[in-house]
Design a protein around this motif. Structure first.
Motif, short mmCIF file in Angstrom:
data_model
loop_
_atom_site.label_atom_id
_atom_site.label_comp_id
_atom_site.label_asym_id
_atom_site.label_seq_id
_atom_site.Cartn_x
_atom_site.Cartn_y
_atom_site.Cartn_z
N VAL A 200 0.79 -1.19 -0.12
CA VAL A 200 -0.04 -0.06 0.07
C VAL A 200 0.80 1.18 -0.01
O VAL A 200 2.09 1.28 0.45
N SER A 201 0.61 2.41 -0.64
CA SER A 201 1.26 3.53 -0.67
C SER A 201 0.45 4.71 -0.72
O SER A 201 -0.81 4.70 -1.30
N ASP A 202 0.81 5.71 0.11
CA ASP A 202 -0.09 7.07 -0.21
C ASP A 202 1.25 8.07 -0.01
O ASP A 202 1.91 8.45 1.00
N LYS A 203 1.27 8.77 -1.03
CA LYS A 203 2.56 9.86 -1.21
C LYS A 203 3.72 9.21 -1.01
O LYS A 203 4.12 8.20 -1.69
N MET A 241 0.99 0.05 9.34
CA MET A 241 2.23 0.50 9.19
C MET A 241 2.42 1.56 7.88
O MET A 241 3.57 2.07 8.12
N LEU A 242 1.44 1.83 7.38
CA LEU A 242 1.60 2.91 6.31
C LEU A 242 2.11 4.26 6.86
O LEU A 242 2.98 4.69 6.20
N TYR A 243 1.67 4.57 7.73
CA TYR A 243 2.05 5.94 8.41
C TYR A 243 2.87 5.55 9.77
O TYR A 243 3.16 6.84 10.51
N ALA A 244 3.67 4.53 9.68
CA ALA A 244 4.48 4.35 11.26
C ALA A 244 5.57 5.14 11.03
O ALA A 244 6.20 5.37 9.84
N ASN A 245 6.20 5.50 11.99
CA ASN A 245 7.42 6.23 12.09
C ASN A 245 8.54 5.33 12.45
O ASN A 245 8.22 4.00 12.84
N TYR A 246 9.73 5.65 12.08
CA TYR A 246 10.77 4.58 12.05
C TYR A 246 11.23 4.69 13.64
O TYR A 246 11.18 5.61 14.51
N VAL A 247 11.56 3.24 14.13
CA VAL A 247 11.80 3.10 15.46
C VAL A 247 13.13 3.70 16.01
O VAL A 247 14.23 3.84 15.21
N LEU A 421 0.15 -1.37 24.49
CA LEU A 421 0.56 -1.19 23.17
C LEU A 421 0.57 0.11 22.60
O LEU A 421 -0.81 0.62 22.85
N LYS A 422 1.38 0.74 21.81
CA LYS A 422 1.22 2.12 21.51
C LYS A 422 1.25 2.04 19.93
O LYS A 422 0.96 1.20 19.37
N GLN A 423 1.92 3.27 19.59
CA GLN A 423 2.07 3.48 18.05
C GLN A 423 2.78 2.45 17.37
O GLN A 423 3.94 1.91 17.71
N PRO A 424 2.37 2.19 16.15
CA PRO A 424 3.36 1.26 15.14
C PRO A 424 4.68 1.96 14.87
O PRO A 424 4.53 2.93 14.71
N VAL A 425 5.71 1.09 14.51
CA VAL A 425 6.94 1.55 14.15
C VAL A 425 7.80 0.80 13.35
O VAL A 425 7.05 -0.55 13.26
N LYS A 426 8.43 1.36 12.26
CA LYS A 426 8.89 0.53 11.14
C LYS A 426 10.41 0.64 11.32
O LYS A 426 10.91 1.46 11.89
#
Lengths: 481, 459
Positions: A200-203, A241-247, A421-426
């Motif tokens: 999936v992608s967005d911008k 995971m699409l808008y996840a920030n880097y860990v 559990l909090k925000q997703p990270v990638k």
């Protein structure tokens, strides 16, 4: 010396694996090798049939059938061995291969003794009713329809969908093993694996989530696949995971989810418990039998008989029935995984773990269904025990280095803060060494589950199952940005 | 001893195979087909402390047959069985599979499948036999162990030689055949000092035959690299100035090669989109090309899986993607010629051959940096690990364990265990310098490449 495949008739050309004529030809070949001074010879004959399908977006874009026949011949003299593989199943071809293997070991074709081989035992036929497997596995039509339904559902349920793919493969492998210790065994193996991948992608944001499932000896498994459940999982994960920030990089306590989370134990520890690693001197667990190598919370096994599991076998690729091998019990190292060569060279008895991708590889000690056993906690209790850490819901691939370092990418991760559990990270990678990490597995949950996968190592790529309950590692290096 | 060396006599007889296939296709009323075949004979040895550990030989054959049915839909089948019975069965399977051919994208014969092949220097070496291989490898292992007191074993080693034949024929008269030979040596040593962790590193060499392998260099490189990692320390997690060795930079670019792979772009599996081909993606002085025909690309075939002649292709030039790698099918979609990078399939894969990276104009380097001269603190990346797991090719991100050194005031200190993370788009646009010296590696050619501000995770 060069020969063509058509000069002599294929050993299986006019007969089945079970025919007496095959037995008599194999005995003849084995006698020849023994009379030439071989301590042991094994002939592994394989006839395989494969089909793979790929669906992309709303089209079947690839249908790939293949079939193959080949022989692997392994000869031991003392602890040394020579291995030759060939597609030439003629008597001339097989004799040439045996001569090559004998030559590798410095054995000259002079009659040493004619009674070194007393014949093959009665055939152990593990194939049973599996002869019918081909006729009851799904047809190409059935597979195509289901894959297209799955990729269509991904489009319907997903947002920001860029690429949808579904894949299926089915392998039927018939093997016959004959060796100079009298082993004479036949099996038919059916493996099916299938899965979905969604990008999936967005911008400038994108994420990619994949799921793979697999089974052995379960012809209707694919037809029973709950695609709605898999699609829901993938769509949910990809969106998160699409808008996840880097860990953030650093040392953290980590919770590894069940099922495919077990890939870390497989790579980081399991491989180090194979006798091939003892032979190379590359495992830190050499000479550690009976010693505490892991936290007392950890009991881990490798077995080959869970019904339908991707790594299950009726017999290994050396003709031995599988068994449950307790690797670690309450943190204490109990046993190594061993094949014939491992038994011979390291003294660790065979465990039915001699495996190979196909006839072109000699068997080696390899894992089957490998998992950490369930503990007493709930997954929630594990998460609640952490103030700041990382929850690894889904793992990507990984590898283990020649001195035991491992690394794994986290496909889907979430921060843990104050037991929640909090925000997703990638972008997370887990790094460590088995020797240091095993004592830090302090809690195991009660939700053991298994996942299918492929394992690549010295004897090629083999079907395996990894697994575990949710586990807590007190501290591990997390690579990120 | 019976272990014979093999001559360069061939297994694949093109004319004989062609006649058989023509006959079978007529029997099956199949007018349009093509066939790729390969045959290889390999010998390989591994040793352990002066003793043979694994001795292997193999004779392997494979063919892939594609047929087009009356509706021009394509089906495919592969087999190891080159007998008439095997080929007949493969035709039947392929014909059945054609019922499921993809109507939206039907591969055709490459329009270049009958054009002249490039002339290349192809050196064929005779096999030297397993005993000779064993003798060489035992000696190499001994020399490597003796090169330093801390090197106790060479757990991963291998010496192999291979003779590989490949052919392509089709029903429209294309006929390709080539025979190559290749030898390879790898030595990965393990060293350990009291109270310290074991360290490992190694070297790989490739040649046309065993006599072409620089064994001494392989031993010295494996020894030097392994010893240089004995004195290790953890590295502090931070952002660093990075220098990629040629091996590491080629590995990284190779793992993101879907950027210039037309198949991946069309399939939505690449960072590059059809409508972003014109955008600047790199610094203007970075040049990347794929050079299958480079004289240092040992044992490369001159045609691809579709019979298309291989050629060198400029991929990145003036900061932009200059060309893509193509199969017949993707080339048709982009209205260009196929480039000789296809496999053979119902949907042919596309992959690079041999990457050559260079500095297009060294005057454009934004910093004056050289890995043997600079006094700046930097991380020298020797090799990247687990690329299959740590690279998200469709997203551009990477997070990879590496072997390397922290270099301060010209002094190298090995890094205990660390990962480097970043985004390939950032990296390509933030290259500070590409050194002048082009260095040959087994998988391509590249200078050292400098990038600032990449994240390294250590302790």
């Amino acid at each position: 010396m060069t020969y063509t495949l058509t000069k002599n008739q294929d050993i299986l050309a006019s007969s089945q694996f079970t025919a007496d004529v095959v037995r008599s030809q194999l005995e003849d070949l084995i006698s020849y090798a023994c009379a030439s001074g071989a301590d042991f010879i094994e002939i592994f004959i394989e006839d395989s049939d494969f089909i793979g399908l790929l669906s992309e977006q709303d089209t079947i874009t690839s249908v790939n059938p293949s079939f193959s026949k080949g022989v692997g011949i392994r000869i031991f003299k003392g602890k040394k061995d020579g291995f030759v593989s060939t597609n030439d199943l003629s008597r001339t071809g097989l004799l040439y291969a045996i001569d090559q293997a004998l030559g590798m070991l410095g054995l000259i074709n002079s009659k040493i003794s004619s009674d070194r081989f007393s014949g093959l035992k009665d055939l152990k036929n593990y194939s049973g009713s599996k002869d019918q497997l081909t006729s009851i596995t799904p047809t190409i039509d059935n597979v195509g329809i289901k894959l297209l339904k799955a990729t269509s559902l991904l489009n319907k349920e997903g947002k920001h969908v860029q690429t949808r793919r579904g894949n299926y493969s089915r392998s039927i492998q018939e093997v016959l093993i004959a060796s100079s210790d009298g082993t004479f065994a036949r099996d038919i193996r059916l493996h099916q694996t299938y899965g979905l991948n969604l990008i999936v992608s967005d911008k400038s944001n994108s994420s990619s989530i994949a799921r793979r499932l697999g089974s052995s000896s379960q012809p209707t498994d694919f037809l029973n696949w709950n695609i709605e459940k898999t699609v829901d999982e993938i769509v949910e994960s990809s969106e998160k995971m699409l808008y996840a920030n880097y860990v953030e990089a650093g040392q953290f306590p980590v919770i590894l989810a069940n099922k495919f989370g077990g890939v870390i134990f497989h790579e980081a520890c399991g491989h180090l418990l194979e006798t091939t690693q003892i032979e190379r001197g590359t495992t830190p667990f050499i000479n550690k039998l009976g010693e505490q190598i892991a936290n007392t919370a950890v009991t881990a096994v490798d077995e080959g008989f869970t019904e339908g599991a991707f790594g299950s076998l009726s017999m290994d690729d050396e003709g031995m029935e599988p068994q449950e091998t307790v690797l670690i019990k309450d943190g204490i190292l109990k046993q190594f995984l061993s094949d014939r060569a491992g038994d011979l060279r390291t003294g660790n008895p065979r465990t039915g773990s001699g495996r190979r991708q196909n006839y072109s590889y000699p068997a080696a000690s390899r894992m089957r269904n490998t998992y950490i056993k369930a503990g007493e906690f709930t997954p929630e209790q594990l998460i609640q025990s952490i103030d700041k850490g990382l929850y690894c819901k889904s793992m990507g691939g990984g590898s283990v280095g020649p001195t035991g370092q491992f690394n794994f990418s986290v496909e889907e991760g979430y921060l843990i803060e104050n037991g929640e559990l909090k925000q997703p990270v990638k972008g997370a990678t887990l790094i460590g060494e088995a020797k240091e990490v095993m004592p830090k597995i302090s809690m195991c949950a009660n939700d053991l589950d298994l996942a299918a996968g492929f394992c690549g190592s010295v004897s090629g790529s083999v079907n395996v199952t990894v697994g575990q309950p949710h586990i807590k590692v007190d501290s591990i290096t997390v690579g990120g940005r | 001893m019976k272990s014979e060396s093999t001559s360069n006599s061939t297994v694949l007889n093109v004319d004989e195979l062609k006649d058989r296939v023509h006959l079978i296709s007529k029997e099956n009323k199949i007018n349009k087909w093509d066939l790729g075949a390969s045959s290889s004979r390999d010998l390989s040895v591994q040793v352990d402390q002066g003793e043979s550990k694994q001795l292997k030989a193999s004779q392997r054959n494979s063919i892939t047959i594609r047929v087009w049915n009356k509706d021009d839909l394509l089906g495919i089948t592969s087999t190891s069985d080159l007998s008439t019975k095997g080929i007949r069965k493969a035709f039947e399977f392929a014909h059945n599979a054609s019922n499921y051919g993809n109507k939206d994208e039907i591969p055709q014969f490459s329009k270049l499948s009958t054009s002249a092949l490039p002339g290349v220097r192809n050196i064929l070496r005779n096999s030297t036999g397993i005993d000779h291989l064993l003798e060489i490898l035992k000696e190499a292992e001994l020399q490597l162990i003796n090169s330093h007191k801390s090197i106790t074993s060479v757990p991963y080693n291998g010496l192999a030689e291979a003779n590989i034949e490949r052919l392509y024929i089709n029903s429209h008269g294309a006929q390709r055949y080539m025979n190559v030979t290749q030898a390879s040596l790898y030595l990965y040593a393990k060293a350990q000092e009291d109270g310290r962790k074991p360290r490992s590193s190694g070297s790989v060499k490739i040649g046309y035959g065993v006599e072409d392998l620089n064994i001494e260099d392989c031993i010295n490189e494996a020894s030097g690299k392994t010893i240089s990692h004995l004195n290790y320390e953890p590295i502090k997690t931070d952002k660093y100035l990075i220098c990629f060795t040629p091996e590491a930079f080629i590995e990284l670019i190779g793992s993101f090669s879907s950027m210039f792979n037309a198949r991946s772009i069309l399939d939505g599996l690449s960072l590059t989109k059809v409508n972003t081909l014109d955008q600047n993606i790199a610094v203007p002085f970075l040049s990347i090309s794929d050079q299958a025909l480079h004289p240092k690309n040992i044992a490369s075939f001159t045609f691809d899986g579709e019979g298309t002649p291989k050629r060198n292709v400029e991929l990145i030039k003036d900061g932009k993607i200059f060309n893509l790698l193509h199969s017949e099918s993707t080339a048709r979609r982009f209205n260009v010629s196929p480039t000789g990078h296809a496999g053979m399939g119902s949907k042919a894969s596309v992959s690079p051959d041999w990457l050559v990276i260079s500095n297009q104009d060294s005057k454009l380097n934004t910093r004056d940096l050289h890995h043997t001269k600079t006094n700046q603190t930097y991380v020298l990346i020797e090799g990247l690990n687990a690329l299959h797991a740590g690279v998200k090719a469709s997203q551009g991100s990477f997070s990879l364990p590496f072997d390397g050194w922290l270099v301060e005031n010209g002094t190298k200190k090995s890094i205990e265990s660390a990962t480097i993370a970043g985004d390939i788009r950032y990296l390509l646009k933030n290259i500070l310098a590409i050194e002048k010296e082009d260095i040959e590696t087994p998988s391509g050619i590249s200078p050292h490449v400098w990038v600032d501000n990449l994240s390294v995770t250590g302790e």
